[in-house]
Scaffold this active site. Structure first.
Site, short mmCIF file in Angstrom:
data_model
loop_
_atom_site.label_atom_id
_atom_site.label_comp_id
_atom_site.label_asym_id
_atom_site.label_seq_id
_atom_site.Cartn_x
_atom_site.Cartn_y
_atom_site.Cartn_z
N ASN A 112 5.53 34.79 56.56
CA ASN A 112 5.92 33.39 56.76
C ASN A 112 5.60 32.61 55.48
O ASN A 112 4.89 31.61 55.50
CB ASN A 112 5.22 32.79 57.99
CG ASN A 112 5.87 31.47 58.39
OD1 ASN A 112 5.19 30.49 58.63
ND2 ASN A 112 7.18 31.42 58.41
N LEU A 113 6.14 33.14 54.39
CA LEU A 113 5.73 32.68 53.06
C LEU A 113 6.22 31.26 52.76
O LEU A 113 7.31 30.85 53.17
CB LEU A 113 6.29 33.65 52.01
CG LEU A 113 5.88 35.12 52.21
CD1 LEU A 113 6.49 35.98 51.11
CD2 LEU A 113 4.38 35.30 52.26
N HIS A 114 5.38 30.52 52.04
CA HIS A 114 5.73 29.17 51.59
C HIS A 114 5.35 29.07 50.11
O HIS A 114 4.87 30.05 49.51
CB HIS A 114 5.03 28.11 52.44
CG HIS A 114 3.56 28.34 52.62
ND1 HIS A 114 2.68 28.24 51.58
CD2 HIS A 114 2.83 28.72 53.70
CE1 HIS A 114 1.46 28.50 52.02
NE2 HIS A 114 1.51 28.82 53.30
N HIS A 163 2.06 30.61 48.89
CA HIS A 163 2.06 32.06 48.65
C HIS A 163 2.76 32.39 47.33
O HIS A 163 2.32 33.25 46.57
CB HIS A 163 2.81 32.80 49.76
CG HIS A 163 2.17 32.73 51.10
ND1 HIS A 163 2.69 32.00 52.13
CD2 HIS A 163 1.05 33.31 51.59
CE1 HIS A 163 1.93 32.13 53.21
NE2 HIS A 163 0.91 32.92 52.90
N ASP A 171 -8.26 28.87 51.74
CA ASP A 171 -9.19 29.57 52.65
C ASP A 171 -10.45 29.88 51.85
O ASP A 171 -10.74 31.04 51.53
CB ASP A 171 -8.53 30.84 53.18
CG ASP A 171 -7.30 30.52 54.01
OD1 ASP A 171 -7.45 29.85 55.04
OD2 ASP A 171 -6.19 30.89 53.60
N SER A 225 0.62 25.43 54.55
CA SER A 225 0.10 26.45 55.46
C SER A 225 1.21 26.85 56.42
O SER A 225 2.03 25.99 56.81
CB SER A 225 -1.07 25.87 56.26
OG SER A 225 -1.34 26.67 57.37
N ARG A 235 0.79 27.35 59.34
CA ARG A 235 0.50 26.64 60.60
C ARG A 235 1.09 25.23 60.63
O ARG A 235 1.17 24.63 61.69
CB ARG A 235 -1.01 26.59 60.83
CG ARG A 235 -1.52 27.95 61.20
CD ARG A 235 -2.99 28.04 61.28
NE ARG A 235 -3.39 29.43 61.33
CZ ARG A 235 -3.52 30.13 62.45
NH1 ARG A 235 -3.33 29.58 63.60
NH2 ARG A 235 -3.87 31.41 62.41
O1 PAF Z 1 -5.17 34.63 54.25
C1 PAF Z 1 -4.45 35.41 54.91
O2 PAF Z 1 -3.22 35.28 54.99
C2 PAF Z 1 -5.11 36.55 55.66
O3 PAF Z 1 -6.34 36.18 56.16
C3 PAF Z 1 -5.20 37.85 54.82
C4 PAF Z 1 -6.08 37.66 53.61
C5 PAF Z 1 -3.80 38.28 54.39
C6 PAF Z 1 -5.80 38.97 55.67
O4 PAF Z 1 -5.04 39.23 56.80
#
Ligand code: PAF
Length: 279
Positions: free
Chosen positions: A29-31, A34, A149, A184, A186
């Protein structure tokens, strides 16, 4: 761009990269956040591997796992466009061949149990376990994570140190929308009204940075004021805390490297964000 699903195919593909591999682990679910990690990885390494795996071990609620957006075809198109060499999209059985209850776990104690770890029990054991497995499978020279994160990044750093995993970790700054909201997957859960309220978390972080830079040092008072502002904007604060940036410990008054961590609920979504402060 090659896409592989098994460890045998993965190892065969990375063996051609002669150790010059940067890994960007994702759950898809790239944005743009990412893609910033992928671009950073490309600057640091000749070859870039992206993993897409929605890791069931890190979801504390089944509903959350089921609702997580799955957008593989779109993700692959975005990664192809970024010139990624290899995408690893393992099915669950490849990562967890045994039932979860008997599977080996990797736990980084202490730091995994506070903040997001307290609100989402077991979450960080799931993260450290899957990241450790991905490191062993891909064997990258570099691994790139988002600083959004922040707690996750510190946990992975500790795991790498403690288990002597030969990988260099790189953290990349959070990518934000124009109004400051951290990007995100989310954010997709937010309706129009919630989307309007959501940047109150960033504003609370920003105001706290400003207050610290002006010399304020009553950390509990700053935290309470920020939580109050978020609540009046319509968010339900989960935590808001000023901590030592190196290990999330309680900071002394003269600490110079701080991080402010915040999490809040808005509707179904739980937003997290942070800002580092260098005094
Ligand atoms: O940050 C994330 O998307 C996840 O926690 C990760 C690092 C890919 C591990 O599943």
């Amino acid at each position: 761009m090659k896409q592989v699903e098994t460890v045998v195919q993965l190892r065969q593909a990375v063996s051609c990269f002669a150790g010059e591999t940067a890994l960007v682990p994702t759950m898809g679910n790239l944005h743009d956040g990412h893609l910033a990690l992928v671009r950073h990885a490309r600057k640091l390494s000749r070859h870039v591997v992206v993993s897409i795996f929605i890791n069931p071990m890190q979801f504390d609620r089944k509903q959350d796992l089921q609702a997580y957006p799955r957008t593989l075809e779109r993700d692959l198109a975005l990664l192809r466009n970024e010139g990624v060499d290899l995408v690893f999209t393992p099915p669950e059985k490849v990562i967890y061949p045994k039932p979860m209850v008997v599977h080996t776990r990797v736990e980084v104690p202490g730091i995994s149990d506070i903040f997001c770890g307290q609100s989402r029990p077991g979450h960080f054991v799931g993260v450290s376990t899957v990241v450790c497995k991905l490191f062993n499978m891909v064997r990258p020279r570099i691994a790139v994570f988002g600083k959004k994160d922040f707690q996750q990044l510190l946990i992975v750093k500790r795991m790498v140190e403690d288990l002597a995993i030969p990988v260099e970790l790189v953290g990349v700054d959070t990518v934000r929308e124009n109004d400051g909201l951290a990007m995100s997957s989310r954010n997709n859960y937010l309706d129009a009204r919630q989307r309007q309220i959501a940047p109150a978390l960033y504003r609370a972080l920003r105001n706290t940075v400003d207050a610290l830079e002006r010399g304020a040092r009553d950390f509990p008072a700053l935290e309470q004021a920020a939580a109050g502002k978020m609540a009046s904007a319509g968010l339900k604060p989960d935590y808001f805390s000023i901590r030592r940036a190196s290990d999330l410990g309680e900071p002394k008054q003269d600490e110079r490297e701080l991080v402010i961590l915040g999490a809040a609920f808005v509707g179904m979504a739980r937003l997290i964000d942070n800002l580092e402060v260098h005094l």
